[in-house]
Design a protein around this motif. Structure first.
Motif, PDB file in Angstrom:
ATOM      1  N   THR A 261       0.835  -1.070  -0.027  1.00  0.00           N
ATOM      2  CA  THR A 261      -0.037   0.140   0.030  1.00  0.00           C
ATOM      3  C   THR A 261       0.857   1.189  -0.076  1.00  0.00           C
ATOM      4  OG1 THR A 261      -0.040   0.026   2.199  1.00  0.00           O
ATOM      5  CG2 THR A 261      -1.767  -1.252   1.470  1.00  0.00           C
TER       6      THR A 261
ATOM      7  N   ARG B 172     -14.418  -2.895   2.713  1.00  0.00           N
ATOM      8  CA  ARG B 172     -13.145  -3.217   2.148  1.00  0.00           C
ATOM      9  C   ARG B 172     -12.133  -2.182   1.727  1.00  0.00           C
ATOM     10  NH1 ARG B 172     -17.035  -5.833  -1.686  1.00  0.00           N
ATOM     11  NH2 ARG B 172     -17.220  -7.994  -1.250  1.00  0.00           N
ATOM     12  N   ARG B 173     -10.896  -2.373   2.059  1.00  0.00           N
ATOM     13  CA  ARG B 173      -9.700  -1.581   1.832  1.00  0.00           C
ATOM     14  C   ARG B 173      -9.203  -1.862   0.467  1.00  0.00           C
ATOM     15  NH1 ARG B 173      -5.237   0.407   6.014  1.00  0.00           N
ATOM     16  NH2 ARG B 173      -3.997   1.661   4.804  1.00  0.00           N
ATOM     17  N   VAL B 174      -8.863  -0.524  -0.479  1.00  0.00           N
ATOM     18  CA  VAL B 174      -8.520  -0.872  -1.426  1.00  0.00           C
ATOM     19  C   VAL B 174      -6.910  -0.928  -1.589  1.00  0.00           C
ATOM     20  CG1 VAL B 174      -8.329   0.047  -3.809  1.00  0.00           C
ATOM     21  CG2 VAL B 174     -10.414   0.367  -2.674  1.00  0.00           C
TER      22      VAL B 174
ATOM     23  N   ASN C 174      -3.693   1.400  -2.933  1.00  0.00           N
ATOM     24  CA  ASN C 174      -3.925   2.602  -2.486  1.00  0.00           C
ATOM     25  C   ASN C 174      -3.672   2.799  -0.945  1.00  0.00           C
ATOM     26  OD1 ASN C 174      -5.791   4.558  -1.339  1.00  0.00           O
ATOM     27  ND2 ASN C 174      -5.174   5.768  -3.186  1.00  0.00           N
TER      28      ASN C 174
ATOM     29  N   TYR D  22     -14.528   1.053   0.875  1.00  0.00           N
ATOM     30  CA  TYR D  22     -15.917   0.817   0.365  1.00  0.00           C
ATOM     31  C   TYR D  22     -16.855   0.231   1.199  1.00  0.00           C
ATOM     32  CZ  TYR D  22     -14.263   2.728  -4.210  1.00  0.00           C
ATOM     33  OH  TYR D  22     -13.580   3.638  -5.413  1.00  0.00           O
TER      34      TYR D  22
ATOM     35  N   GLU E  37     -14.446 -10.407 -12.293  1.00  0.00           N
ATOM     36  CA  GLU E  37     -13.763 -10.045 -10.740  1.00  0.00           C
ATOM     37  C   GLU E  37     -13.837 -11.708 -10.220  1.00  0.00           C
ATOM     38  OE1 GLU E  37     -16.657  -7.692  -9.061  1.00  0.00           O
ATOM     39  OE2 GLU E  37     -17.794  -9.490  -8.319  1.00  0.00           O
TER      40      GLU E  37
ATOM     41  N   SER F 114     -11.912 -10.700   0.571  1.00  0.00           N
ATOM     42  CA  SER F 114     -11.107 -10.243  -0.242  1.00  0.00           C
ATOM     43  C   SER F 114     -11.707 -10.186  -1.572  1.00  0.00           C
ATOM     44  CB  SER F 114      -9.857 -11.095  -0.566  1.00  0.00           C
ATOM     45  OG  SER F 114      -9.976 -12.260  -0.631  1.00  0.00           O
TER      46      SER F 114
ATOM     47  N   SER G  67     -10.262  -7.306  -9.262  1.00  0.00           N
ATOM     48  CA  SER G  67     -10.787  -7.164 -10.717  1.00  0.00           C
ATOM     49  C   SER G  67      -9.933  -7.471 -11.725  1.00  0.00           C
ATOM     50  CB  SER G  67     -11.110  -5.680 -10.675  1.00  0.00           C
ATOM     51  OG  SER G  67     -11.358  -5.338 -11.905  1.00  0.00           O
TER      52      SER G  67
ATOM     53  N   SER H 253      -7.567  -4.126  -9.587  1.00  0.00           N
ATOM     54  CA  SER H 253      -7.410  -3.638  -8.303  1.00  0.00           C
ATOM     55  C   SER H 253      -7.795  -4.741  -7.159  1.00  0.00           C
ATOM     56  CB  SER H 253      -8.605  -2.621  -8.016  1.00  0.00           C
ATOM     57  OG  SER H 253     -10.116  -3.166  -8.437  1.00  0.00           O
TER      58      SER H 253
ATOM     59  N   LEU I 267      -9.177  -5.467  -3.080  1.00  0.00           N
ATOM     60  CA  LEU I 267      -9.812  -5.116  -1.972  1.00  0.00           C
ATOM     61  C   LEU I 267      -9.832  -6.095  -0.783  1.00  0.00           C
ATOM     62  CD1 LEU I 267     -11.743  -4.065  -4.689  1.00  0.00           C
ATOM     63  CD2 LEU I 267     -12.581  -2.686  -2.775  1.00  0.00           C
TER      64      LEU I 267
END
Length: 219
Positions: free
Chosen positions: A52, A138-140, A143, A148, A187, A201, A204, A209, A211
């Motif tokens: 990250t 969910r953490r991206v 980044n 989200y 996905e 988890s 995509s 990406s 998450l």
């Protein structure tokens, strides 16, 4: 003479007690050997290929299953691996990695990564997803600063995802009644129950990406 008679009266009682004690001792059965095929190993492990922007240590949930023919499979987002394994004297050898097993506390750790402690969970008799909904963030990745919110809702064979009340119409694959995976052309999603929460988890294929997050059961 009276004392002698009393002593003879006591003898049958003592013999009776001894016979019961010996019978109980014979009835004691040695504990059954630990059968790892009745369990799965679950946890979250560091992903070496994803980082990250804020140097967050990125963990992915996984599950490892064990079959009676000494084959094993590990499922993680976007990957699954087949292994062979051996289990002896509380040491699990999985491919080239040795795990030390605590059979009492049902925990495991790899010899080369003792700080990562995983859990051995007995395979549930029923589908833990069926009829349940979960909410979380969910953490991206990579980044790391964007989250989200989502609600996941499951039936026995299908699931849905939406912010509030999902429509359940998408098929997923169940893994040992405790984990699940969904794959499409666009996905992939992977979920596993750990400590009464759903570790999730999502990846995509379109933009690459990833998450991940922890969801709580809402009903």
């Amino acid at each position: 003479m009276k004392n002698l008679k009393n002593n003879f009266a006591i003898v049958p009682i003592v013999l009776s007690v001894l016979s019961v004690f010996i019978a109980c001792k014979k009835d004691k059965v040695a504990p059954a050997p630990f059968d790892i095929t009745k369990y799965v190993m679950v946890g979250k492990t560091v992903s070496n290929h994803l980082t990250t922007s804020d140097n967050y240590q990125y963990l992915l949930p996984f599950i490892t299953t064990f079959e009676t023919n000494n084959t094993s499979k590990t499922f993680m987002l976007g990957n699954d691996w087949n292994h062979t394994f051996t289990y002896k004297d509380a040491v699990l050898t999985l491919s080239n990695t040795r795990y030390i097993i605590d059979e009492n506390n049902l925990t495991a750790y790899a010899e080369n990564r003792p700080s990562e402690v995983f859990q051995l969970v007995i395979i549930p008799p029923n589908n833990l997803f069926n009829g349940n909904s979960y909410f979380g963030y969910r953490r991206v990745i990579p980044n790391g600063l964007v989250f989200y919110a989502a609600t996941l809702k499951f039936s026995e064979y299908q699931f849905g995802e939406h912010l509030n009340d999902p429509f359940v119409n998408t098929h997923y694959t169940l893994i040992k009644n405790i984990a699940g995976v969904y794959k499409s052309q666009d996905e992939i999603q992977f979920w596993v129950h750990i400590n009464d929460r759903l570790e999730v988890s999502k990846g995509s294929y379109t933009n690459g990406s990833v998450l991940t997050g922890t969801f709580n059961k809402t009903k």
